[in-house]
Design an enzyme around this catalytic site. Structure first.
Site, PDB file in Angstrom:
ATOM      1  N   HIS A   1       2.919   7.004  -9.622  1.00 21.16           N
ATOM      2  CA  HIS A   1       2.777   7.801  -8.429  1.00 21.16           C
ATOM      3  C   HIS A   1       4.033   8.577  -7.548  1.00 21.16           C
ATOM      4  O   HIS A   1       5.014   7.709  -7.740  1.00 21.16           O
ATOM      5  CB  HIS A   1       1.982   6.982  -7.111  1.00 21.16           C
ATOM      6  CG  HIS A   1       0.449   6.701  -7.477  1.00 21.16           C
ATOM      7  ND1 HIS A   1      -0.388   6.115  -6.551  1.00 21.16           N
ATOM      8  CD2 HIS A   1      -0.195   7.187  -8.551  1.00 21.16           C
ATOM      9  CE1 HIS A   1      -1.554   5.813  -7.095  1.00 21.16           C
ATOM     10  NE2 HIS A   1      -1.494   6.458  -8.276  1.00 21.16           N
TER      11      HIS A   1
ATOM     12  N   TYR B   1      -2.198   4.755   3.288  1.00 15.64           N
ATOM     13  CA  TYR B   1      -1.867   3.438   4.451  1.00 15.64           C
ATOM     14  C   TYR B   1      -2.435   4.267   5.682  1.00 15.64           C
ATOM     15  O   TYR B   1      -2.132   5.304   6.155  1.00 15.64           O
ATOM     16  CB  TYR B   1      -0.341   3.427   4.567  1.00 15.64           C
ATOM     17  CG  TYR B   1       0.017   2.424   3.460  1.00 15.64           C
ATOM     18  CD1 TYR B   1       0.510   3.381   2.329  1.00 15.64           C
ATOM     19  CD2 TYR B   1       0.344   1.208   3.527  1.00 15.64           C
ATOM     20  CE1 TYR B   1       1.019   2.506   1.122  1.00 15.64           C
ATOM     21  CE2 TYR B   1       0.738   0.359   2.550  1.00 15.64           C
ATOM     22  CZ  TYR B   1       1.334   1.082   1.361  1.00 15.64           C
ATOM     23  OH  TYR B   1       1.730   0.427   0.172  1.00 15.64           O
TER      24      TYR B   1
ATOM     25  N   TYR C   1      10.718   1.918  -0.240  1.00 20.53           N
ATOM     26  CA  TYR C   1       9.550   1.726  -0.939  1.00 20.53           C
ATOM     27  C   TYR C   1       9.633   1.928  -2.344  1.00 20.53           C
ATOM     28  O   TYR C   1       8.982   1.071  -3.272  1.00 20.53           O
ATOM     29  CB  TYR C   1       8.533   2.898  -0.589  1.00 20.53           C
ATOM     30  CG  TYR C   1       7.121   2.711  -0.895  1.00 20.53           C
ATOM     31  CD1 TYR C   1       5.977   2.061   0.218  1.00 20.53           C
ATOM     32  CD2 TYR C   1       6.324   2.927  -2.048  1.00 20.53           C
ATOM     33  CE1 TYR C   1       4.738   1.914  -0.142  1.00 20.53           C
ATOM     34  CE2 TYR C   1       5.045   2.536  -2.428  1.00 20.53           C
ATOM     35  CZ  TYR C   1       4.275   2.156  -1.490  1.00 20.53           C
ATOM     36  OH  TYR C   1       3.024   1.795  -1.916  1.00 20.53           O
TER      37      TYR C   1
ATOM     38  N   LYS D   1       6.441  -5.822  -2.038  1.00 19.06           N
ATOM     39  CA  LYS D   1       7.530  -6.138  -2.412  1.00 19.06           C
ATOM     40  C   LYS D   1       7.428  -7.352  -3.260  1.00 19.06           C
ATOM     41  O   LYS D   1       8.788  -7.778  -3.773  1.00 19.06           O
ATOM     42  CB  LYS D   1       8.711  -6.317  -1.208  1.00 19.06           C
ATOM     43  CG  LYS D   1       8.860  -4.901  -0.511  1.00 19.06           C
ATOM     44  CD  LYS D   1       9.550  -4.002  -1.606  1.00 19.06           C
ATOM     45  CE  LYS D   1       9.688  -2.395  -1.120  1.00 19.06           C
ATOM     46  NZ  LYS D   1       9.556  -1.390  -2.171  1.00 19.06           N
TER      47      LYS D   1
ATOM     48  N   PRO E   1       2.415  -8.397   2.929  1.00 13.89           N
ATOM     49  CA  PRO E   1       2.008  -7.488   1.758  1.00 13.89           C
ATOM     50  C   PRO E   1       2.308  -6.138   1.937  1.00 13.89           C
ATOM     51  O   PRO E   1       2.419  -5.293   0.795  1.00 13.89           O
ATOM     52  CB  PRO E   1       0.554  -7.873   1.450  1.00 13.89           C
ATOM     53  CG  PRO E   1       0.159  -8.276   2.817  1.00 13.89           C
ATOM     54  CD  PRO E   1       0.977  -9.084   3.423  1.00 13.89           C
TER      55      PRO E   1
HETATM   56  C1  DHB Z   1      -1.303  -3.128  -2.816  1.00 12.24           C
HETATM   57  C2  DHB Z   1      -0.970  -4.065  -2.085  1.00 12.24           C
HETATM   58  C3  DHB Z   1      -0.085  -3.688  -1.229  1.00 12.24           C
HETATM   59  O1  DHB Z   1       0.646  -4.684  -0.315  1.00 12.24           O
HETATM   60  C4  DHB Z   1       0.545  -2.534  -1.102  1.00 12.24           C
HETATM   61  O2  DHB Z   1       1.447  -2.188  -0.104  1.00 12.24           O
HETATM   62  C5  DHB Z   1       0.203  -1.478  -1.784  1.00 12.24           C
HETATM   63  C6  DHB Z   1      -0.877  -1.848  -3.106  1.00 12.24           C
HETATM   64  C7  DHB Z   1      -2.328  -3.360  -4.003  1.00 12.24           C
HETATM   65  O3  DHB Z   1      -2.840  -4.448  -4.127  1.00 12.24           O
HETATM   66  O4  DHB Z   1      -2.592  -2.500  -4.921  1.00 12.24           O
END
Ligand code: DHB
Length: 388
Positions: free
Chosen positions: A72, A200, A382, A294, A290
């Site tokens: 991506h 997001y 990121y 990371k 999450p």
């Molecule tokens: C996923 C989980 C995340 O915490 C994130 O920021 C992006 C993707 C995932 O499980 O695909």
């Protein structure tokens, strides 16, 4: 049994450490409490920073990832009923790879076995000893027998709930911790993704994340109570809530839900990440919330730093890099902590917040979506900060 490095834990940290040591000609044995099937099925995030994806390819474990992953250029932020694309590749020249953590774990296990390396699954009563001196040991029961590994170093890669960190004498390490007043309700479902890249979404009812695993598998999350009862969330209600939180920008395609979980949110760091000849790596030393995914990337970074330090020791008996291990890792860890906390704060509803905070939060989203300077800061974190 004798080996150079005894490793506790066959997750991303332990497997990557063993893999990189093997490439440096250093022997190791991995002791794991769970079964191989359990390790391979443990679903976590699925986002690999560019340097980590490159490292997987360069060290010979990236072939399936290259075939099956999705690369991506950026992400979408969704707020106030509109989608805003942040193009990392344009901003900082890097991309991210979407590939499930459990797939990386499977690939590392296959490679380890092909390389003739050892992983002892289903061990019980695992304990670590002697790391204050020159002769560390890992004791455990395996296949009905007591066993012991004599080694020069121990890699404590057994996660937040593992035995390694609590084996360090009280007072020798300091903990930094923060809990969040919410959790994530996550689903894995058979449906096409709602967009070409992750979304997001900030919504007055809470955060939602639209991720994916393949063109036919999606991974979606909803901000929920930390102790949310999954029984109160039939599939239909989850899909309705996901649709609502996209604020009319997209309508997710629905499909069979294969898994439902509630994930806890925590920030945690243990300092230093070393005691004598016991080196903590991955979740045993640090947990990030999450948002931004990371966790696995930090585990890989620890494995890289530790394998280099151990290789330098065997090459020249130099302990300089070993002594610097904790400080080297923690510089990256704290920046990832800051970023994960920032991104969490950016897109979640915090119960104690006032109307002023909500307006400030929307202004921050607007700023990130529309200022190149702000978007660049998000982008470089990121896709992964430069590796030392
Ligand atoms: C996923 C989980 C995340 O915490 C994130 O920021 C992006 C993707 C995932 O499980 O695909």
């Amino acid at each position: 049994m004798r080996t150079q490095v005894g490793i506790v834990g066959a997750g991303p940290a332990g497997l990557m450490l063993a893999h990189l040591l093997q490439r440096a000609g250093i022997s190791s044995v991995i002791v794991e409490a769970k079964s191989r099937a359990y390790c391979e099925a443990r679903i976590r995030a699925g986002l690999i920073e560019q340097w980590a994806a490159d490292m997987l390819v360069e060290t010979g474990v990236g072939a399936r990832m290259k075939r099956e992953s999705m690369v991506h250029d950026g992400i979408y932020l969704c707020f106030d009923g509109a989608l805003h694309h942040i193009n990392f590749h344009k901003l900082v020249g890097k991309r991210v790879t979407i590939y499930g953590q459990q797939e990386v774990v499977k690939d590392l296990i296959v490679k380890r076995i092909a390389d003739g390396g050892q992983i002892l699954f289903d061990c019980t009563d695992v304990s670590v000893h002697g790391f204050d001196g020159q002769a560390p040991k890992i004791r455990f029961r395996h296949a009905g027998k007591e066993d012991e590994i004599d080694c020069d170093f121990i890699g404590g890669c057994d996660g937040f709930h593992g035995v390694c960190r609590p084996s360090i004498p009280a007072g020798a390490i300091k903990f930094y911790e923060r809990e969040y007043p919410f959790g994530w309700l996550g689903i894995l479902a058979e449906a096409p993704p709602v967009a070409d890249e992750l979304i997001y979404a900030y919504h007055p009812r809470g955060f939602a994340l639209f991720s994916m695993r393949s063109p036919t598998l999606v991974r979606y999350y909803l901000q929920c109570a930390p102790d949310e009862d999954l029984n109160l969330w039939p599939d239909q209600k989850i899909w309705d809530e996901l649709e609502t939180r996209l604020g009319g920008t997209r309508v997710p395609k629905r499909g069979p839900v294969l898994e439902k979980i509630v994930a806890q949110m925590r920030s945690f760091v243990a300092e230093p990440m070393q005691h004598g000849r016991l080196f903590l790596a991955g979740d045993s030393a640090h947990i990030v919330p999450p948002t931004g995914a990371k966790g696995m990337n930090l585990a890989f970074a620890d494995g890289r730093v530790l394998s280099r330090a151990i290789a330098a020791f065997y090459k020249s008996r130099s302990i300089e890099l070993l002594d610097a291990y904790s400080a080297t890792c923690l510089r990256r860890v704290w920046k990832a902590q800051r970023f994960s906390w920032w991104m969490t704060r950016l897109v979640h509803l915090f119960p104690e917040e006032t109307p002023f905070d909500r307006r400030r939060q929307l202004a921050e989203l607007d700023y990130v979506a529309n200022s190149e300077a702000a978007a660049k800061s998000l982008a470089e974190n990121y896709v992964g900060l430069p590796i030392e």
